[in-house]
Design an enzyme around this catalytic site. Structure first.
Site, PDB file in Angstrom:
ATOM      1  CG  HIS A  74      -6.183  -4.556 -13.296  1.00 30.12           C
ATOM      2  ND1 HIS A  74      -5.772  -4.455 -14.611  1.00 30.12           N
ATOM      3  CD2 HIS A  74      -5.746  -3.445 -12.670  1.00 30.12           C
ATOM      4  CE1 HIS A  74      -5.110  -3.313 -14.780  1.00 30.12           C
ATOM      5  NE2 HIS A  74      -5.076  -2.679 -13.616  1.00 30.12           N
ATOM      6  CB  CYS A  96      -0.774  -8.298  -8.687  1.00 29.36           C
ATOM      7  SG  CYS A  96       0.328  -8.061  -7.270  1.00 29.36           S
ATOM      8  CD  GLU A 126      -7.756  -5.607  -7.024  1.00 32.18           C
ATOM      9  OE1 GLU A 126      -6.942  -4.753  -7.429  1.00 32.18           O
ATOM     10  OE2 GLU A 126      -7.872  -5.904  -5.817  1.00 32.18           O
ATOM     11  CB  THR A 164      -5.014  -4.787  -3.902  1.00 30.13           C
ATOM     12  OG1 THR A 164      -5.191  -4.391  -5.271  1.00 30.13           O
ATOM     13  CG2 THR A 164      -5.155  -6.281  -3.757  1.00 30.13           C
ATOM     14  CB  CYS A 194      -1.126  -4.446  -2.072  1.00 31.02           C
ATOM     15  SG  CYS A 194      -0.758  -2.989  -3.025  1.00 31.02           S
ATOM     16  CB  SER A 222      -4.711   4.513 -12.262  1.00 27.76           C
ATOM     17  OG  SER A 222      -3.942   4.076 -11.172  1.00 27.76           O
ATOM     18  CB  SER A 223      -8.323   1.987  -8.317  1.00 22.87           C
ATOM     19  OG  SER A 223      -8.584   1.960  -6.944  1.00 22.87           O
ATOM     20  CG  ASN A 224      -2.467   2.810  -7.770  1.00 21.20           C
ATOM     21  OD1 ASN A 224      -1.536   3.584  -7.665  1.00 21.20           O
ATOM     22  ND2 ASN A 224      -2.691   2.111  -8.875  1.00 21.20           N
TER      23      ASN A 224
HETATM   24  O1  10E Z   1      -6.799   0.810 -11.086  1.00 19.27           O
HETATM   25  P1  10E Z   1      -5.756   0.120 -10.245  1.00 19.27           P
HETATM   26  O2  10E Z   1      -5.090   0.987  -9.279  1.00 19.27           O
HETATM   27  O3  10E Z   1      -6.325  -1.130  -9.630  1.00 19.27           O
HETATM   28  O4  10E Z   1      -4.647  -0.461 -11.274  1.00 19.27           O
HETATM   29  P2  10E Z   1      -3.374   0.173 -11.936  1.00 19.27           P
HETATM   30  O5  10E Z   1      -3.148  -0.591 -13.198  1.00 19.27           O
HETATM   31  O6  10E Z   1      -3.425   1.638 -12.026  1.00 19.27           O
HETATM   32  O7  10E Z   1      -2.167  -0.164 -10.926  1.00 19.27           O
HETATM   33  C1  10E Z   1      -1.759  -1.483 -10.646  1.00 19.27           C
HETATM   34  C2  10E Z   1      -2.661  -2.060  -9.648  1.00 19.27           C
HETATM   35  C3  10E Z   1      -3.328  -3.232  -9.777  1.00 19.27           C
HETATM   36  C4  10E Z   1      -3.061  -4.210 -10.833  1.00 19.27           C
HETATM   37  C5  10E Z   1      -4.396  -3.567  -8.804  1.00 19.27           C
HETATM   38  N1  10E Z   1      -3.956  -4.381  -7.792  1.00 19.27           N
HETATM   39 FE1  SF4 Z   2      -0.024  -5.867  -6.772  1.00 18.17          FE
HETATM   40 FE2  SF4 Z   2      -0.454  -3.877  -5.081  1.00 18.17          FE
HETATM   41 FE3  SF4 Z   2       0.745  -3.404  -7.364  1.00 18.17          FE
HETATM   42 FE4  SF4 Z   2      -1.842  -4.053  -7.314  1.00 18.17          FE
HETATM   43  S1  SF4 Z   2      -0.917  -2.205  -6.506  1.00 18.17           S
HETATM   44  S2  SF4 Z   2      -0.291  -4.794  -8.748  1.00 18.17           S
HETATM   45  S3  SF4 Z   2      -1.855  -5.518  -5.598  1.00 18.17           S
HETATM   46  S4  SF4 Z   2       1.532  -4.707  -5.693  1.00 18.17           S
END
Ligand code: 10E
Ligand code: SF4
Length: 316
Positions: A74, A96, A126, A164, A194, A222-224
């Site tokens: 992050h 990343c 992040e 991202t 991203c 986890s944001s995503n």
């Molecule tokens: O909480 P996030 O989605 O930002 O992170 P994650 O570790 O669940 O997934 C990887 C994504 C990253 C490192 C943010 N760009």
């Molecule tokens: Fe990189 Fe996108 Fe994966 Fe985050 S979610 S680690 S910015 S490729």
């Protein structure tokens, strides 16, 4: 029950690289190596690396002087980089490259004399890292409604960057509101979100038209992964975020014939299998994968980790 797996789903290139950095650091240096923050937001990934000898800390003062310290995917603030130098830590940076790109972009806007707006969620690592990578004030904007409350002259030279892993649609709304309100504002459209985030969101949107229930494999921090579950809910499909099969509840499927499964960028494929096994325990399942975009993105490892490991003594 029919199960349709989203494509693409699961690990992105930044997560693969970050985990590989910890693995290689352990091979090259031996245990323990220290990792600041969860390398990615997934307990299974973290527990697996912990078993191999990684130690996870929240702050660098928990790391002994001179030890190997890995920054999570992050990213970190410049104060953290400086603290690592002061403690003479042997740093491996698993940020990343697409997060680093946002840091660089933000600094460029600021050095061109613009005030920077970061679109993102307060308190996320992040966001803390990005704010701490930009010299000067960074204004955090979390929602479209907040744009109207910004106390800035309307002709202030502004620029924006984004976290991202945001919702593509919500971010577009915030950017449109900024463009409508301020007369001198530049930024990268939604391109800071991203490729992996965009692809997983597009896939889950399509998948949700074909399923009665959606399961998103991922962690609550986890944001995503949270954004994927939200998209499912927004399309009217009951959607649940689960870390693994143990969190699957039989009552979710009382009226379901077709279940969609996706996984956040930090969720291992083994956990998707674990969730499918949990569904199998409820009755027979027929698993297919939706047609979807193939991802071929790969990121280079830090050069320190690509040198061959020298073992034993050389002969004279
Ligand atoms: O909480 P996030 O989605 O930002 O992170 P994650 O570790 O669940 O997934 C990887 C994504 C990253 C490192 C943010 N760009
Ligand atoms: Fe990189 Fe996108 Fe994966 Fe985050 S979610 S680690 S910015 S490729």
């Amino acid at each position: 029950m029919r199960v349709i797996l989203a494509q693409p789903r699961g690990f992105c290139a930044g997560v693969v690289r970050a985990i590989e950095i910890v693995d290689r650091a352990l091979l090259q240096h031996g245990a323990p190596v220290y990792v600041r923050h969860e390398i990615v937001h997934n307990r299974h990934v973290v527990d697996n690396l912990r078993q191999k000898g990684a130690r996870f800390v929240e702050e660098l003062d928990e790391v002994p002087e001179g030890a190997v310290a890995i920054f999570s995917a992050h990213g970190v603030a410049q104060t953290v980089e400086r603290a690592a130098e002061q403690r003479r830590l042997d740093v491996l940076d698993a940020t990343c490259p697409l997060v680093t790109k946002v840091h660089v972009q933000g600094r460029q806007y600021v050095s061109a004399g613009r005030t920077l707006i970061l679109i993102g969620h307060a308190g996320h690592p992040e966001v803390e890292g990005t704010i701490g990578q930009i010299p000067g004030t960074v204004i955090l904007v979390q929602s479209e409604a907040e744009v109207a409350t910004l106390e800035l002259p309307l002709d202030t030279p502004l620029a924006y960057v984004t976290q991202t892993t945001l919702s593509v649609d919500d971010t577009r709304g915030i950017i449109d509101a900024l463009l409508a309100r301020f007369s001198d504002i530049v930024g990268p459209d939604t391109r800071d979100i991203c490729y992996a985030t965009q692809n997983r969101q597009a896939a889950v949107r399509e998948l949700s038209t074909q399923v009665d229930v959606l399961l998103v494999v991922g962690a609550t921090n986890s944001s995503n992964s949270n954004r994927l579950r939200e998209i499912g809910s927004e399309t009217g499909v009951p959607s649940y975020l689960v870390a693994d099969g143990s969190e699957v509840k039989p009552e979710w499927f009382a009226n379901a014939q077709t279940v969609g499964i996706t996984a956040g960028a930090s969720a291992p494929e083994e956990m998707v299998k674990h969730v499918i096994d949990a569904l199998r325990a409820l009755g027979p399942v027929d698993v297919t994968t939706m047609a979807g975009r193939e991802e071929k993105v790969e990121f280079k490892l830090p050069t320190k980790l690509t040198q061959p490991v020298v073992t034993g003594e050389t002969q004279s």
